[in-house]
Design a protein around this motif. Sequence first.
Motif, PDB file in Angstrom:
ATOM      1  N   ILE A 188       0.842  -1.204   0.000  1.00  0.00           N
ATOM      2  CA  ILE A 188       0.000   0.000   0.000  1.00  0.00           C
ATOM      3  C   ILE A 188       0.873   1.249   0.000  1.00  0.00           C
ATOM      4  O   ILE A 188       1.825   1.359   0.774  1.00  0.00           O
ATOM      5  N   ASP A 189       0.531   2.183  -0.856  1.00  0.00           N
ATOM      6  CA  ASP A 189       1.181   3.493  -0.887  1.00  0.00           C
ATOM      7  C   ASP A 189       0.423   4.397   0.085  1.00  0.00           C
ATOM      8  O   ASP A 189      -0.719   4.777  -0.174  1.00  0.00           O
ATOM      9  N   TRP A 190       1.062   4.758   1.185  1.00  0.00           N
ATOM     10  CA  TRP A 190       0.425   5.581   2.205  1.00  0.00           C
ATOM     11  C   TRP A 190       0.640   7.071   1.970  1.00  0.00           C
ATOM     12  O   TRP A 190       0.276   7.900   2.794  1.00  0.00           O
ATOM     13  N   LYS A 191       1.238   7.461   0.887  1.00  0.00           N
ATOM     14  CA  LYS A 191       1.357   8.853   0.436  1.00  0.00           C
ATOM     15  C   LYS A 191       2.317   9.720   1.238  1.00  0.00           C
ATOM     16  O   LYS A 191       2.410  10.912   0.981  1.00  0.00           O
ATOM     17  N   ILE A 192       3.001   9.160   2.223  1.00  0.00           N
ATOM     18  CA  ILE A 192       4.050   9.906   2.913  1.00  0.00           C
ATOM     19  C   ILE A 192       5.229   8.968   3.145  1.00  0.00           C
ATOM     20  O   ILE A 192       5.079   7.742   3.119  1.00  0.00           O
ATOM     21  N   ASP A 193       6.389   9.525   3.368  1.00  0.00           N
ATOM     22  CA  ASP A 193       7.591   8.743   3.608  1.00  0.00           C
ATOM     23  C   ASP A 193       7.404   7.873   4.852  1.00  0.00           C
ATOM     24  O   ASP A 193       6.893   8.350   5.874  1.00  0.00           O
ATOM     25  N   SER A 194       7.821   6.620   4.768  1.00  0.00           N
ATOM     26  CA  SER A 194       7.615   5.686   5.874  1.00  0.00           C
ATOM     27  C   SER A 194       8.293   6.142   7.166  1.00  0.00           C
ATOM     28  O   SER A 194       7.840   5.794   8.259  1.00  0.00           O
ATOM     29  N   SER A 195       9.353   6.939   7.066  1.00  0.00           N
ATOM     30  CA  SER A 195      10.027   7.427   8.280  1.00  0.00           C
ATOM     31  C   SER A 195       9.179   8.440   9.040  1.00  0.00           C
ATOM     32  O   SER A 195       9.452   8.745  10.200  1.00  0.00           O
ATOM     33  N   ASN A 196       8.129   8.974   8.398  1.00  0.00           N
ATOM     34  CA  ASN A 196       7.248   9.954   9.040  1.00  0.00           C
ATOM     35  C   ASN A 196       5.943   9.344   9.540  1.00  0.00           C
ATOM     36  O   ASN A 196       5.073  10.065  10.018  1.00  0.00           O
ATOM     37  N   ILE A 197       5.792   8.034   9.422  1.00  0.00           N
ATOM     38  CA  ILE A 197       4.571   7.370   9.870  1.00  0.00           C
ATOM     39  C   ILE A 197       4.636   7.120  11.375  1.00  0.00           C
ATOM     40  O   ILE A 197       5.642   6.636  11.892  1.00  0.00           O
ATOM     41  N   ILE A 198       3.541   7.456  12.040  1.00  0.00           N
ATOM     42  CA  ILE A 198       3.419   7.253  13.490  1.00  0.00           C
ATOM     43  C   ILE A 198       2.303   6.236  13.713  1.00  0.00           C
ATOM     44  O   ILE A 198       1.161   6.466  13.313  1.00  0.00           O
ATOM     45  N   ILE A 199       2.640   5.116  14.345  1.00  0.00           N
ATOM     46  CA  ILE A 199       1.620   4.097  14.618  1.00  0.00           C
ATOM     47  C   ILE A 199       1.658   3.711  16.095  1.00  0.00           C
ATOM     48  O   ILE A 199       2.663   3.892  16.777  1.00  0.00           O
ATOM     49  N   SER A 200       0.553   3.170  16.552  1.00  0.00           N
ATOM     50  CA  SER A 200       0.471   2.730  17.945  1.00  0.00           C
ATOM     51  C   SER A 200       1.246   1.424  18.121  1.00  0.00           C
ATOM     52  O   SER A 200       1.510   0.704  17.149  1.00  0.00           O
ATOM     53  N   GLU A 201       1.594   1.122  19.360  1.00  0.00           N
ATOM     54  CA  GLU A 201       2.261  -0.151  19.654  1.00  0.00           C
ATOM     55  C   GLU A 201       1.389  -1.319  19.214  1.00  0.00           C
ATOM     56  O   GLU A 201       1.884  -2.320  18.696  1.00  0.00           O
ATOM     57  N   LYS A 202       0.104  -1.185  19.411  1.00  0.00           N
ATOM     58  CA  LYS A 202      -0.849  -2.237  19.043  1.00  0.00           C
ATOM     59  C   LYS A 202      -0.861  -2.476  17.536  1.00  0.00           C
ATOM     60  O   LYS A 202      -0.839  -3.614  17.072  1.00  0.00           O
ATOM     61  N   ASP A 203      -0.877  -1.385  16.751  1.00  0.00           N
ATOM     62  CA  ASP A 203      -0.888  -1.523  15.293  1.00  0.00           C
ATOM     63  C   ASP A 203       0.458  -1.995  14.751  1.00  0.00           C
ATOM     64  O   ASP A 203       0.522  -2.616  13.692  1.00  0.00           O
ATOM     65  N   ALA A 204       1.542  -1.717  15.460  1.00  0.00           N
ATOM     66  CA  ALA A 204       2.877  -2.101  15.005  1.00  0.00           C
ATOM     67  C   ALA A 204       3.095  -3.610  15.024  1.00  0.00           C
ATOM     68  O   ALA A 204       4.003  -4.107  14.360  1.00  0.00           O
ATOM     69  N   VAL A 205       2.262  -4.332  15.756  1.00  0.00           N
ATOM     70  CA  VAL A 205       2.451  -5.791  15.847  1.00  0.00           C
ATOM     71  C   VAL A 205       1.321  -6.577  15.177  1.00  0.00           C
ATOM     72  O   VAL A 205       1.189  -7.781  15.397  1.00  0.00           O
ATOM     73  N   LEU A 206       0.540  -5.904  14.342  1.00  0.00           N
ATOM     74  CA  LEU A 206      -0.513  -6.628  13.615  1.00  0.00           C
ATOM     75  C   LEU A 206       0.119  -7.639  12.660  1.00  0.00           C
ATOM     76  O   LEU A 206       1.260  -7.474  12.225  1.00  0.00           O
ATOM     77  N   ALA A 207      -0.642  -8.656  12.323  1.00  0.00           N
ATOM     78  CA  ALA A 207      -0.151  -9.741  11.466  1.00  0.00           C
ATOM     79  C   ALA A 207      -0.034  -9.303  10.014  1.00  0.00           C
ATOM     80  O   ALA A 207      -0.680  -8.344   9.581  1.00  0.00           O
ATOM     81  N   THR A 208       0.752 -10.032   9.253  1.00  0.00           N
ATOM     82  CA  THR A 208       0.821  -9.811   7.815  1.00  0.00           C
ATOM     83  C   THR A 208      -0.439 -10.389   7.172  1.00  0.00           C
ATOM     84  O   THR A 208      -1.174 -11.167   7.793  1.00  0.00           O
ATOM     85  N   PHE A 209      -0.645 -10.015   5.921  1.00  0.00           N
ATOM     86  CA  PHE A 209      -1.811 -10.508   5.174  1.00  0.00           C
ATOM     87  C   PHE A 209      -1.572 -11.967   4.813  1.00  0.00           C
ATOM     88  O   PHE A 209      -0.658 -12.281   4.068  1.00  0.00           O
ATOM     89  N   GLN A 210      -2.406 -12.850   5.376  1.00  0.00           N
ATOM     90  CA  GLN A 210      -2.349 -14.283   5.078  1.00  0.00           C
ATOM     91  C   GLN A 210      -3.763 -14.760   4.820  1.00  0.00           C
ATOM     92  O   GLN A 210      -4.562 -14.873   5.750  1.00  0.00           O
ATOM     93  N   PRO A 211      -4.103 -15.032   3.554  1.00  0.00           N
ATOM     94  CA  PRO A 211      -5.483 -15.417   3.217  1.00  0.00           C
ATOM     95  C   PRO A 211      -6.038 -16.542   4.077  1.00  0.00           C
ATOM     96  O   PRO A 211      -7.223 -16.547   4.398  1.00  0.00           O
ATOM     97  N   SER A 212      -5.194 -17.456   4.516  1.00  0.00           N
ATOM     98  CA  SER A 212      -5.698 -18.572   5.327  1.00  0.00           C
ATOM     99  C   SER A 212      -6.178 -18.117   6.705  1.00  0.00           C
ATOM    100  O   SER A 212      -6.964 -18.815   7.343  1.00  0.00           O
ATOM    101  N   ASN A 213      -5.750 -16.938   7.146  1.00  0.00           N
ATOM    102  CA  ASN A 213      -6.174 -16.420   8.456  1.00  0.00           C
ATOM    103  C   ASN A 213      -7.322 -15.425   8.375  1.00  0.00           C
ATOM    104  O   ASN A 213      -7.734 -14.879   9.384  1.00  0.00           O
ATOM    105  N   ILE A 214      -7.822 -15.176   7.190  1.00  0.00           N
ATOM    106  CA  ILE A 214      -8.900 -14.202   7.003  1.00  0.00           C
ATOM    107  C   ILE A 214     -10.235 -14.875   7.314  1.00  0.00           C
ATOM    108  O   ILE A 214     -10.559 -15.914   6.747  1.00  0.00           O
ATOM    109  N   PRO A 215     -11.042 -14.284   8.218  1.00  0.00           N
ATOM    110  CA  PRO A 215     -12.272 -14.946   8.680  1.00  0.00           C
ATOM    111  C   PRO A 215     -13.532 -14.661   7.858  1.00  0.00           C
ATOM    112  O   PRO A 215     -14.629 -14.983   8.292  1.00  0.00           O
ATOM    113  N   PHE A 216     -13.406 -14.066   6.690  1.00  0.00           N
ATOM    114  CA  PHE A 216     -14.600 -13.707   5.923  1.00  0.00           C
ATOM    115  C   PHE A 216     -14.791 -14.641   4.738  1.00  0.00           C
ATOM    116  O   PHE A 216     -13.866 -15.057   4.104  1.00  0.00           O
TER     117      PHE A 216
END
Length: 183
Positions: free
Chosen positions: A155-183
Amino acid sequence: MPFTETPLKDLWLFEPRIFEDDRGYFYESFNQNEFTKATGITSPFIQDNHSFSKKGVLRGLHFQKPPHAQAKLIKVIQGTIWDVVVDLRKDSPTFSQHLGFELSAGNKKQLYVPQGFAHGFIVLSDSAEVLYKCDNFYAPQAESGIIYNDSDLAIDWKIDSSNIIISEKDAVLATFQPSNIPF
Protein backbone atom coordinates in the motif's frame (compact mmCIF):
# COMPACT_ATOMS: atom_id res chain seq x y z
CA MET A 1 -27.16 12.28 -2.95
CA PRO A 2 -24.56 11.24 -5.55
CA PHE A 3 -23.12 7.80 -4.84
CA THR A 4 -20.39 6.18 -6.92
CA GLU A 5 -19.68 2.47 -6.74
CA THR A 6 -15.93 1.89 -6.71
CA PRO A 7 -13.96 -0.87 -8.47
CA LEU A 8 -14.10 -2.88 -5.21
CA LYS A 9 -17.47 -4.63 -4.98
CA ASP A 10 -19.92 -3.02 -2.49
CA LEU A 11 -17.57 -0.13 -1.65
CA TRP A 12 -19.26 3.25 -2.25
CA LEU A 13 -17.97 6.83 -2.43
CA PHE A 14 -20.51 9.50 -1.52
CA GLU A 15 -20.16 13.12 -2.65
CA PRO A 16 -22.90 15.20 -1.04
CA ARG A 17 -24.63 18.10 -2.73
CA ILE A 18 -23.38 21.22 -1.00
CA PHE A 19 -25.41 24.41 -0.80
CA GLU A 20 -23.08 27.37 -0.36
CA ASP A 21 -23.62 31.10 -0.13
CA ASP A 22 -22.00 34.07 1.58
CA ARG A 23 -23.15 32.78 5.00
CA GLY A 24 -21.39 29.42 4.67
CA TYR A 25 -22.67 26.04 3.53
CA PHE A 26 -25.18 23.31 4.29
CA TYR A 27 -25.31 19.69 3.25
CA GLU A 28 -27.14 16.56 4.27
CA SER A 29 -24.38 14.28 5.51
CA PHE A 30 -26.59 11.21 5.89
CA ASN A 31 -30.12 10.23 4.95
CA GLN A 32 -31.03 6.56 5.44
CA ASN A 33 -33.74 6.61 2.75
CA GLU A 34 -31.42 8.14 0.10
CA PHE A 35 -28.55 5.87 1.17
CA THR A 36 -30.69 2.74 0.81
CA LYS A 37 -32.25 3.90 -2.47
CA ALA A 38 -28.83 4.55 -4.04
CA THR A 39 -26.91 1.56 -2.68
CA GLY A 40 -29.49 -1.05 -1.69
CA ILE A 41 -27.87 -1.21 1.76
CA THR A 42 -30.46 -1.36 4.52
CA SER A 43 -28.47 -2.12 7.68
CA PRO A 44 -28.78 0.71 10.20
CA PHE A 45 -25.84 2.46 11.81
CA ILE A 46 -25.79 2.01 15.60
CA GLN A 47 -22.50 3.53 16.80
CA ASP A 48 -20.66 6.76 15.93
CA ASN A 49 -16.90 7.16 16.48
CA HIS A 50 -14.75 10.31 16.42
CA SER A 51 -10.95 10.41 16.24
CA PHE A 52 -8.42 13.24 16.29
CA SER A 53 -4.90 12.56 14.98
CA LYS A 54 -1.76 14.50 14.17
CA LYS A 55 0.07 14.52 10.83
CA GLY A 56 1.62 11.17 9.99
CA VAL A 57 -0.56 9.15 12.37
CA LEU A 58 -1.64 5.92 10.71
CA ARG A 59 -4.58 4.03 12.21
CA GLY A 60 -5.13 0.57 10.82
CA LEU A 61 -5.56 -1.67 9.03
CA HIS A 62 -8.40 -2.77 11.32
CA PHE A 63 -11.43 -5.05 11.13
CA GLN A 64 -13.66 -7.00 13.50
CA LYS A 65 -14.14 -10.73 13.04
CA PRO A 66 -17.63 -12.17 12.47
CA PRO A 67 -20.17 -12.13 14.00
CA HIS A 68 -19.01 -8.68 15.13
CA ALA A 69 -17.88 -7.40 11.72
CA GLN A 70 -18.58 -3.72 11.08
CA ALA A 71 -19.56 -1.70 8.05
CA LYS A 72 -18.49 1.94 8.31
CA LEU A 73 -19.41 5.28 6.78
CA ILE A 74 -16.35 7.54 7.09
CA LYS A 75 -16.02 11.31 6.77
CA VAL A 76 -13.48 13.96 7.73
CA ILE A 77 -14.64 17.12 9.49
CA GLN A 78 -11.20 18.75 9.85
CA GLY A 79 -8.05 18.15 7.83
CA THR A 80 -7.17 15.58 5.16
CA ILE A 81 -6.56 11.83 5.28
CA TRP A 82 -5.59 9.07 2.87
CA ASP A 83 -8.17 6.38 3.56
CA VAL A 84 -7.35 2.79 2.53
CA VAL A 85 -9.49 -0.33 2.41
CA VAL A 86 -8.66 -3.97 1.63
CA ASP A 87 -11.32 -6.46 0.51
CA LEU A 88 -11.04 -9.50 2.80
CA ARG A 89 -14.12 -11.37 1.54
CA LYS A 90 -12.78 -14.62 0.09
CA ASP A 91 -15.80 -15.08 -2.19
CA SER A 92 -15.47 -11.55 -3.62
CA PRO A 93 -14.10 -11.01 -7.14
CA THR A 94 -11.96 -8.23 -5.62
CA PHE A 95 -10.57 -10.31 -2.71
CA SER A 96 -7.20 -8.99 -1.47
CA GLN A 97 -7.40 -5.83 -3.59
CA HIS A 98 -7.08 -2.41 -1.99
CA LEU A 99 -8.00 1.15 -2.85
CA GLY A 100 -7.18 4.52 -1.36
CA PHE A 101 -9.18 7.76 -1.30
CA GLU A 102 -8.40 11.28 -0.21
CA LEU A 103 -11.10 12.35 2.22
CA SER A 104 -11.04 15.86 3.61
CA ALA A 105 -13.09 18.53 5.29
CA GLY A 106 -12.73 20.45 2.03
CA ASN A 107 -14.02 17.81 -0.40
CA LYS A 108 -16.62 16.44 2.07
CA LYS A 109 -16.48 13.00 0.41
CA GLN A 110 -17.58 10.03 2.47
CA LEU A 111 -16.64 6.38 2.07
CA TYR A 112 -18.94 3.46 2.79
CA VAL A 113 -16.86 0.41 3.77
CA PRO A 114 -18.85 -2.85 3.94
CA GLN A 115 -18.33 -5.64 6.42
CA GLY A 116 -15.45 -7.87 5.38
CA PHE A 117 -12.98 -5.07 4.63
CA ALA A 118 -9.89 -3.99 6.54
CA HIS A 119 -9.75 -0.21 6.97
CA GLY A 120 -7.06 2.30 7.84
CA PHE A 121 -6.08 5.89 7.27
CA ILE A 122 -3.11 8.21 7.56
CA VAL A 123 -3.28 11.93 8.30
CA LEU A 124 -1.85 14.07 5.50
CA SER A 125 -2.62 17.51 6.99
CA ASP A 126 -1.28 18.97 10.27
CA SER A 127 -4.15 17.19 12.04
CA ALA A 128 -7.47 15.60 11.19
CA GLU A 129 -10.77 14.75 12.83
CA VAL A 130 -12.52 11.70 11.44
CA LEU A 131 -16.11 10.64 12.14
CA TYR A 132 -17.46 7.26 11.23
CA LYS A 133 -20.72 5.45 11.67
CA CYS A 134 -20.72 1.70 12.33
CA ASP A 135 -23.45 -0.88 11.83
CA ASN A 136 -22.23 -3.05 14.73
CA PHE A 137 -20.91 -2.30 18.20
CA TYR A 138 -17.22 -2.39 19.09
CA ALA A 139 -16.30 -5.86 20.37
CA PRO A 140 -12.75 -5.99 21.78
CA GLN A 141 -12.67 -9.80 21.61
CA ALA A 142 -13.27 -9.62 17.84
CA GLU A 143 -10.79 -6.91 16.90
CA SER A 144 -8.10 -7.81 14.40
CA GLY A 145 -6.02 -6.28 11.66
CA ILE A 146 -3.25 -6.42 9.11
CA ILE A 147 0.10 -4.65 9.41
CA TYR A 148 0.09 -1.41 7.44
CA ASN A 149 3.34 -2.15 5.59
CA ASP A 150 2.52 -5.68 4.46
CA SER A 151 4.78 -6.45 1.49
CA ASP A 152 2.12 -8.42 -0.43
CA LEU A 153 -0.40 -5.58 -0.24
CA ALA A 154 2.27 -2.92 -0.94
CA ILE A 155 0.00 0.00 0.00
CA ASP A 156 1.18 3.49 -0.89
CA TRP A 157 0.43 5.58 2.21
CA LYS A 158 1.36 8.85 0.44
CA ILE A 159 4.05 9.91 2.91
CA ASP A 160 7.59 8.74 3.61
CA SER A 161 7.61 5.69 5.87
CA SER A 162 10.03 7.43 8.28
CA ASN A 163 7.25 9.95 9.04
CA ILE A 164 4.57 7.37 9.87
CA ILE A 165 3.42 7.25 13.49
CA ILE A 166 1.62 4.10 14.62
CA SER A 167 0.47 2.73 17.95
CA GLU A 168 2.26 -0.15 19.65
CA LYS A 169 -0.85 -2.24 19.04
CA ASP A 170 -0.89 -1.52 15.29
CA ALA A 171 2.88 -2.10 15.01
CA VAL A 172 2.45 -5.79 15.85
CA LEU A 173 -0.51 -6.63 13.62
CA ALA A 174 -0.15 -9.74 11.47
CA THR A 175 0.82 -9.81 7.82
CA PHE A 176 -1.81 -10.51 5.17
CA GLN A 177 -2.35 -14.28 5.08
CA PRO A 178 -5.48 -15.42 3.22
CA SER A 179 -5.70 -18.57 5.33
CA ASN A 180 -6.17 -16.42 8.46
CA ILE A 181 -8.90 -14.20 7.00
CA PRO A 182 -12.27 -14.95 8.68
CA PHE A 183 -14.60 -13.71 5.92
